[in-house]
Design a protein around this motif. Structure first.
Motif, PDB file in Angstrom:
ATOM      1  N   ASP A   7       0.846  -1.204   0.000  1.00  0.00           N
ATOM      2  CA  ASP A   7       0.000   0.000   0.000  1.00  0.00           C
ATOM      3  C   ASP A   7       0.875   1.245   0.000  1.00  0.00           C
ATOM      4  O   ASP A   7       0.603   2.220  -0.725  1.00  0.00           O
ATOM      5  CB  ASP A   7      -0.912   0.021   1.240  1.00  0.00           C
ATOM      6  N   LEU A   8       1.936   1.206   0.805  1.00  0.00           N
ATOM      7  CA  LEU A   8       2.870   2.333   0.873  1.00  0.00           C
ATOM      8  C   LEU A   8       3.534   2.576  -0.476  1.00  0.00           C
ATOM      9  O   LEU A   8       3.602   3.713  -0.956  1.00  0.00           O
ATOM     10  CB  LEU A   8       3.919   2.068   1.952  1.00  0.00           C
ATOM     11  N   ALA A   9       4.020   1.504  -1.107  1.00  0.00           N
ATOM     12  CA  ALA A   9       4.689   1.634  -2.407  1.00  0.00           C
ATOM     13  C   ALA A   9       3.740   2.210  -3.450  1.00  0.00           C
ATOM     14  O   ALA A   9       4.109   3.099  -4.235  1.00  0.00           O
ATOM     15  CB  ALA A   9       5.224   0.275  -2.862  1.00  0.00           C
ATOM     16  N   LYS A  10       2.513   1.726  -3.467  1.00  0.00           N
ATOM     17  CA  LYS A  10       1.518   2.205  -4.431  1.00  0.00           C
ATOM     18  C   LYS A  10       1.239   3.690  -4.220  1.00  0.00           C
ATOM     19  O   LYS A  10       1.222   4.479  -5.185  1.00  0.00           O
ATOM     20  CB  LYS A  10       0.229   1.407  -4.291  1.00  0.00           C
ATOM     21  N   GLU A  11       1.051   4.096  -2.972  1.00  0.00           N
ATOM     22  CA  GLU A  11       0.708   5.492  -2.691  1.00  0.00           C
ATOM     23  C   GLU A  11       1.860   6.432  -3.053  1.00  0.00           C
ATOM     24  O   GLU A  11       1.646   7.505  -3.632  1.00  0.00           O
ATOM     25  CB  GLU A  11       0.324   5.648  -1.210  1.00  0.00           C
ATOM     26  N   VAL A  12       3.104   6.003  -2.748  1.00  0.00           N
ATOM     27  CA  VAL A  12       4.263   6.838  -3.066  1.00  0.00           C
ATOM     28  C   VAL A  12       4.420   6.982  -4.578  1.00  0.00           C
ATOM     29  O   VAL A  12       4.640   8.088  -5.094  1.00  0.00           O
ATOM     30  CB  VAL A  12       5.548   6.243  -2.456  1.00  0.00           C
ATOM     31  N   LEU A  13       4.295   5.882  -5.309  1.00  0.00           N
ATOM     32  CA  LEU A  13       4.469   5.928  -6.765  1.00  0.00           C
ATOM     33  C   LEU A  13       3.377   6.760  -7.427  1.00  0.00           C
ATOM     34  O   LEU A  13       3.621   7.426  -8.438  1.00  0.00           O
ATOM     35  CB  LEU A  13       4.502   4.513  -7.340  1.00  0.00           C
ATOM     36  N   GLU A  14       2.179   6.723  -6.871  1.00  0.00           N
ATOM     37  CA  GLU A  14       1.101   7.569  -7.403  1.00  0.00           C
ATOM     38  C   GLU A  14       1.419   9.047  -7.158  1.00  0.00           C
ATOM     39  O   GLU A  14       1.168   9.884  -8.030  1.00  0.00           O
ATOM     40  CB  GLU A  14      -0.222   7.193  -6.739  1.00  0.00           C
ATOM     41  N   HIS A  15       1.978   9.361  -5.997  1.00  0.00           N
ATOM     42  CA  HIS A  15       2.343  10.749  -5.679  1.00  0.00           C
ATOM     43  C   HIS A  15       3.485  11.234  -6.575  1.00  0.00           C
ATOM     44  O   HIS A  15       3.422  12.317  -7.166  1.00  0.00           O
ATOM     45  CB  HIS A  15       2.771  10.861  -4.207  1.00  0.00           C
ATOM     46  N   GLU A  16       4.553  10.414  -6.674  1.00  0.00           N
ATOM     47  CA  GLU A  16       5.767  10.835  -7.374  1.00  0.00           C
ATOM     48  C   GLU A  16       5.609  10.768  -8.895  1.00  0.00           C
ATOM     49  O   GLU A  16       6.197  11.555  -9.631  1.00  0.00           O
ATOM     50  CB  GLU A  16       6.945   9.954  -6.946  1.00  0.00           C
ATOM     51  N   ASN A  17       4.886   9.755  -9.368  1.00  0.00           N
ATOM     52  CA  ASN A  17       4.612   9.569 -10.803  1.00  0.00           C
ATOM     53  C   ASN A  17       5.871   9.398 -11.656  1.00  0.00           C
ATOM     54  O   ASN A  17       5.909   9.767 -12.819  1.00  0.00           O
ATOM     55  CB  ASN A  17       3.775  10.724 -11.365  1.00  0.00           C
ATOM     56  N   ILE A  18       6.935   8.860 -11.053  1.00  0.00           N
ATOM     57  CA  ILE A  18       8.138   8.452 -11.795  1.00  0.00           C
ATOM     58  C   ILE A  18       8.663   7.169 -11.153  1.00  0.00           C
ATOM     59  O   ILE A  18       8.389   6.900  -9.982  1.00  0.00           O
ATOM     60  CB  ILE A  18       9.248   9.531 -11.776  1.00  0.00           C
ATOM     61  N   PRO A  19       9.431   6.358 -11.901  1.00  0.00           N
ATOM     62  CA  PRO A  19      10.026   5.147 -11.313  1.00  0.00           C
ATOM     63  C   PRO A  19      10.964   5.506 -10.155  1.00  0.00           C
ATOM     64  O   PRO A  19      11.698   6.491 -10.214  1.00  0.00           O
ATOM     65  CB  PRO A  19      10.789   4.527 -12.481  1.00  0.00           C
ATOM     66  N   LEU A  20      10.963   4.668  -9.111  1.00  0.00           N
ATOM     67  CA  LEU A  20      11.798   4.897  -7.931  1.00  0.00           C
ATOM     68  C   LEU A  20      12.464   3.610  -7.479  1.00  0.00           C
ATOM     69  O   LEU A  20      11.916   2.516  -7.652  1.00  0.00           O
ATOM     70  CB  LEU A  20      10.953   5.450  -6.768  1.00  0.00           C
TER      71      LEU A  20
END
Length: 312
Positions: A7-20
Motif C-alpha cells: 500500500d505504501l509503495a503504491k501510494e508513493v508511486l502515485e504521488h511521485e509519478n516516476i520510477p523509484l
C-alpha cells in the motif's frame, strides 16, 4: 487488514509519478508521513519493502507493479505511461549533461567485441568529420561510428584458410556499430533507423548504448524492429565490460552492399584505411595492422571509466 508495505509503495508511486528505487520509495514515504501508517516495520523495513515488491512481482499475476530498470533497480506502476515517458525524458536530458562523450565509450565496446566469443573482432573508429564535404543531407546516416572485422586466424590452420579461398568460402566477417549514450522510447526509432542506414554494407549491424531503459514497451519495440530490419542491440556495462549484453542479435547478411562500401571508401579516409589494413592482414595471414585500443582487464577499464566520468 492494516496498511501494508505494498500500500505504501503504491501510494508513493502515485504521488511521485516516476520510477523509484526502494531507497527512494522509503525516503519519499517519510516525506509524505506514510511510515507511521505501517502496522509493522521490523528491524530492516527497507529490506522488507523490497522483498514484498519482489514477491508480488513474482507470484501475483495481477500485480500493479513493474520493474523498469536494472542498474539501478527501479519500480513503477503498470499503465502509468505518461510518468514513465517523463522519467525517460529526464534521463535523456541528464545524459546530455554528462562529462563524457559518445566516443569515450568506443574503447568499452572495442574491448567487449574483441573478447566476446560471438564477435572476436578488431575495430576501428570512423571519424565523420574527415569525410568529404557533400551537399547538405547527402551523407546523413552514411557513416557508422565503429567498424569491425573478425579474422579467423586463430580458429583455422593456414591450409584450411587456403581451402576456404579455393572454394570461395568467406570465413571473415564485417561489423558495423552505431554508438549512443542513452536509448529510450523517445529516441529509439531515430537511433535504430540510423543504424539500419549506416550498416547496410556489413554482415552484421548493431545499435549500441550505455544506458537502455528497462521498459517492457521499449523492449517489445526493439524486438519488433529487430525482427523486421535485423539490426542487433548491445547494452554496455562500464563497470564489468565483459558483462555487456547482446540484447538482440543481428541477422547476418550473406552478401555485402558493395555500392555503399564503394561510397564509404570514396567519402571517408578512415574507412578506406580500414579496408586496406584488413586486406593486408588477410594477405599475410595475421593481424599486424593497427586497430582501436582495447583493454583485457576489468580494473583497467574501471580506471578509464572513472577518469572519463563514465563511472562516478
Amino acid at each position: 487488514m492494516g496498511y501494508s508495505f505494498l500500500d505504501l509503495a503504491k501510494e508513493v508511486l502515485e504521488h511521485e509519478n516516476i520510477p523509484l528505487s526502494v531507497e527512494e520509495l522509503w525516503e519519499a514515504a517519510g516525506r509524505y508521513g506514510l511510515l507511521e501508517k505501517l502496522s509493522s516495520s521490523g528491524k530492516t523495513p527497507i529490506r522488507t519493502l523490497s522483498a514484498r515488491i519482489y514477491v508480488d512481482l513474482k507470484n501475483n499475476q495481477d500485480t500493479i507493479f513493474e520493474q523498469v530498470s536494472k542498474r539501478p533497480v527501479k519500480f513503477f506502476l503498470k499503465g502509468q505511461t505518461a510518468g514513465l515517458q517523463e522519467y525517460e525524458d529526464r534521463q535523456e536530458r541528464a545524459g546530455k549533461k554528462l562529462k563524457f562523450a559518445e566516443r569515450d565509450l568506443h574503447i568499452l565496446l572495442s574491448s567487449f567485441v574483441n573478447s566476446d566469443e560471438h564477435f572476436k573482432c578488431s575495430t576501428k573508429t570512423i571519424y565523420h568529420e574527415v569525410s568529404k564535404r557533400e551537399k547538405s543531407g547527402k551523407n546523413k546516416w552514411l557513416h557508422p561510428d565503429l567498424v569491425g572485422v573478425h579474422f579467423p586466424f586463430e580458429s583455422y590452420t593456414p591450409n584450411t584458410l587456403k581451402l576456404f579461398d579455393i572454394l570461395k568460402v568467406n570465413p571473415y566477417k564485417l561489423y558495423s556499430f552505431e554508438m549512443k549514450i542513452n536509448i529510450n522510447l523517445a529516441n529509439l526509432r531515430e537511433y535504430y533507423f540510423q543504424a539500419v542506414s549506416n550498416s547496410s554494407w556489413a554482415h552484421e549491424g548493431y545499435l549500441v548504448a550505455l544506458h537502455i531503459t528497462e521498459n517492457p514497451e521499449l523492449m517489445d519495440e526493439m524486438r519488433r524492429l529487430n525482427n523486421a530490419f535485423g539490426i542487433g542491440v548491445i547494452r554496455l556495462d562500464a563497470e564489468h565490460f565483459m558483462q555487456s549484453e547482446i540484447l538482440f542479435s543481428a541477422k547476418e547478411k550473406e552478401s555485402l552492399d558493395w555500392d555503399t562500401i564503394n561510397r564509404l571508401v570514396d567519402s571517408n579516409p578512415d574507412f578506406k584505411k580500414f579496408l586496406e589494413d584488413l586486406m593486408e592482414d588477410i594477405k599475410v595471414g595475421k593481424i599486424k595492422s593497427k586497430y582501436d585500443e582495447t583493454y583485457t582487464e576489468e580494473e583497467q577499464m574501471c580506471q578509464y571509466a572513472l577518469k572519463c566520468g563514465i563511472l562516478s
